[in-house]
Design a protein around this motif. Sequence first.
Motif, PDB file in Angstrom:
ATOM      1  N   LEU A 157       0.824  -1.208   0.000  1.00 32.21           N
ATOM      2  CA  LEU A 157       0.000   0.000   0.000  1.00 32.21           C
ATOM      3  C   LEU A 157       0.859   1.259   0.000  1.00 32.21           C
ATOM      4  CD1 LEU A 157      -2.763  -1.069   2.561  1.00 32.21           C
ATOM      5  CD2 LEU A 157      -3.063  -0.752   0.103  1.00 32.21           C
ATOM      6  N   LEU A 158       1.929   1.243   0.784  1.00 30.86           N
ATOM      7  CA  LEU A 158       2.830   2.393   0.848  1.00 30.86           C
ATOM      8  C   LEU A 158       3.516   2.629  -0.496  1.00 30.86           C
ATOM      9  CD1 LEU A 158       4.438   1.722   4.347  1.00 30.86           C
ATOM     10  CD2 LEU A 158       3.102   3.746   3.752  1.00 30.86           C
ATOM     11  N   LYS A 159       4.005   1.555  -1.080  1.00 27.38           N
ATOM     12  CA  LYS A 159       4.725   1.647  -2.351  1.00 27.38           C
ATOM     13  C   LYS A 159       3.835   2.203  -3.456  1.00 27.38           C
ATOM     14  CE  LYS A 159       7.761  -1.164  -5.284  1.00 27.38           C
ATOM     15  NZ  LYS A 159       8.345  -2.529  -5.494  1.00 27.38           N
ATOM     16  N   LYS A 160       2.582   1.792  -3.439  1.00 30.72           N
ATOM     17  CA  LYS A 160       1.640   2.186  -4.484  1.00 30.72           C
ATOM     18  C   LYS A 160       1.115   3.610  -4.297  1.00 30.72           C
ATOM     19  CE  LYS A 160      -2.662   0.594  -6.672  1.00 30.72           C
ATOM     20  NZ  LYS A 160      -3.743  -0.423  -6.625  1.00 30.72           N
ATOM     21  N   ASN A 161       1.017   4.053  -3.029  1.00 29.50           N
ATOM     22  CA  ASN A 161       0.294   5.296  -2.768  1.00 29.50           C
ATOM     23  C   ASN A 161       1.098   6.435  -2.138  1.00 29.50           C
ATOM     24  OD1 ASN A 161      -2.642   4.435  -3.375  1.00 29.50           O
ATOM     25  ND2 ASN A 161      -1.901   2.797  -2.024  1.00 29.50           N
ATOM     26  N   ARG A 162       2.308   6.176  -1.674  1.00 25.78           N
ATOM     27  CA  ARG A 162       3.038   7.204  -0.923  1.00 25.78           C
ATOM     28  C   ARG A 162       3.175   8.526  -1.673  1.00 25.78           C
ATOM     29  NH1 ARG A 162       4.121  10.989   1.212  1.00 25.78           N
ATOM     30  NH2 ARG A 162       5.806  11.492   2.666  1.00 25.78           N
ATOM     31  N   ASP A 163       3.524   8.488  -2.933  1.00 22.27           N
ATOM     32  CA  ASP A 163       3.824   9.700  -3.696  1.00 22.27           C
ATOM     33  C   ASP A 163       2.590  10.570  -3.995  1.00 22.27           C
ATOM     34  OD1 ASP A 163       6.457   8.939  -3.712  1.00 22.27           O
ATOM     35  OD2 ASP A 163       6.382   8.024  -5.703  1.00 22.27           O
ATOM     36  N   LYS A 164       1.423  10.055  -3.704  1.00 18.73           N
ATOM     37  CA  LYS A 164       0.193  10.796  -3.989  1.00 18.73           C
ATOM     38  C   LYS A 164      -0.161  11.803  -2.889  1.00 18.73           C
ATOM     39  CE  LYS A 164      -1.714   6.695  -6.304  1.00 18.73           C
ATOM     40  NZ  LYS A 164      -2.805   5.681  -6.234  1.00 18.73           N
ATOM     41  N   PHE A 165       0.543  11.711  -1.746  1.00 19.84           N
ATOM     42  CA  PHE A 165       0.136  12.503  -0.587  1.00 19.84           C
ATOM     43  C   PHE A 165       1.314  13.277   0.014  1.00 19.84           C
ATOM     44  CE2 PHE A 165      -2.564   8.769  -0.999  1.00 19.84           C
ATOM     45  CZ  PHE A 165      -3.829   9.335  -1.022  1.00 19.84           C
ATOM     46  N   GLU A 166       0.984  14.361   0.698  1.00 22.23           N
ATOM     47  CA  GLU A 166       2.020  15.180   1.328  1.00 22.23           C
ATOM     48  C   GLU A 166       2.567  14.508   2.585  1.00 22.23           C
ATOM     49  OE1 GLU A 166       0.614  19.132   1.993  1.00 22.23           O
ATOM     50  OE2 GLU A 166       0.330  19.561  -0.153  1.00 22.23           O
ATOM     51  N   THR A 167       1.721  14.394   3.594  1.00 17.01           N
ATOM     52  CA  THR A 167       2.116  13.789   4.872  1.00 17.01           C
ATOM     53  C   THR A 167       1.402  12.462   5.023  1.00 17.01           C
ATOM     54  OG1 THR A 167       2.382  15.975   5.877  1.00 17.01           O
ATOM     55  CG2 THR A 167       2.159  14.104   7.381  1.00 17.01           C
ATOM     56  N   ILE A 168       2.119  11.448   5.495  1.00 13.39           N
ATOM     57  CA  ILE A 168       1.460  10.163   5.750  1.00 13.39           C
ATOM     58  C   ILE A 168       1.825   9.666   7.149  1.00 13.39           C
ATOM     59  CG2 ILE A 168       1.496   9.554   3.308  1.00 13.39           C
ATOM     60  CD1 ILE A 168       3.623   7.389   4.083  1.00 13.39           C
TER      61      ILE A 168
END
Length: 371
Positions: A157-168
């Motif tokens: 999930l992190l690999k697929k979605n990390r770049d879409k958001f500012e802070t996680i």
Amino acid sequence: MDIKKIIKTLKGKNLYRQLKTIERAERVYVYIDGKRYINFSSNDYLSLAFDAELNAKHQNCLKKWPAGSGAARLVTGNFSIHEELEKKLAEIKKTEAALLFSCGYMANLGILSSLLGEKDAIFSDELNHASLIDGCRLSKAKVFIYKHRDTNHLKELLKKNRDKFETIAIVTDSVFSMDGDIAPLDELLKLAKDYNAYLIIDDAHATGVIGNSSLDFFNLKPTKRTIIMGTLGKALGTFGAFVASTKEMKEFFTNRARTFIFTTAIPPHIACMTLENLKEIQPRMVRLRKNIYLFSKLTGIKSQTAIFPLIIGDSGEALKISEKLLKKGFIIPAIRPPTVPEGTARLRITIAAGHSEEELRKLAETIKSLI
């Protein structure tokens, strides 16, 4: 909304709840309708809350500090004893600072709703506590649910979605309140570092049970992006909660967490009592670990924490067994949906430092005779 219909439906599904009135409590015993029961369902893991000798010492706190704080911390409710307790809590969590909240639920809501927003994302364990779930919702961040304790799924999930958001943020209970299992914090800490994420840990059922901090269990220390929520009302035997992290994060929550800003501070004498209780926790943790090991050996239920789930499945059957145990002198309420998933109704047995070997053996034998 038809309130009567809802209540009737709850009763028909064996999901109706009623309050039990406790007349008094001492050590690991509660009294209901004049009868004494051995309490095997409390979160008072170190048996501090109902210790008569210790409570007598607390009278000095009541003499020195007022019964109420009178205001929110940022108004005129900030006492020196609050700050003294915060320093001690930061010390046991190995962080730079700590900030007191009125309860764990409020702390989790405050952390998540102030730190994350619509441009951010939260990666949350599927069995996280309701306060974390509600905090995620309140934040308005995008929420990704990963399978329970499954770091491979989380990594995907992190690999697929990390770049879409500012802070996680990766959000997890450390000790899960209904199953008693422990989150893989060593792996979560690494993932938080690799993906530049905050790691938010709910230590409510870990503090004073598997160590002063859940990270102690893994021989790890918090990083600058680690945020630990702990409670005072479980193993520490009083009331309230706190968030432990960096000095900068404390400053941020003091100014942005609405559940801190807009609520009355915990009573100063409670902060004083908590400091007194903290002096008692080390030897009691040793006794608790011995009791956990013994009960696991006696019952075959494996647990490294004070929580022993006895899964029954059917809510009605769980209620029946709970009532039979009550007649035998043990108070262990049935835990049913929505607290736990459908089909996993259970008896949530909790072990305390104050339970005697005889009491542990008696419960184990009674369970075997009933199930």
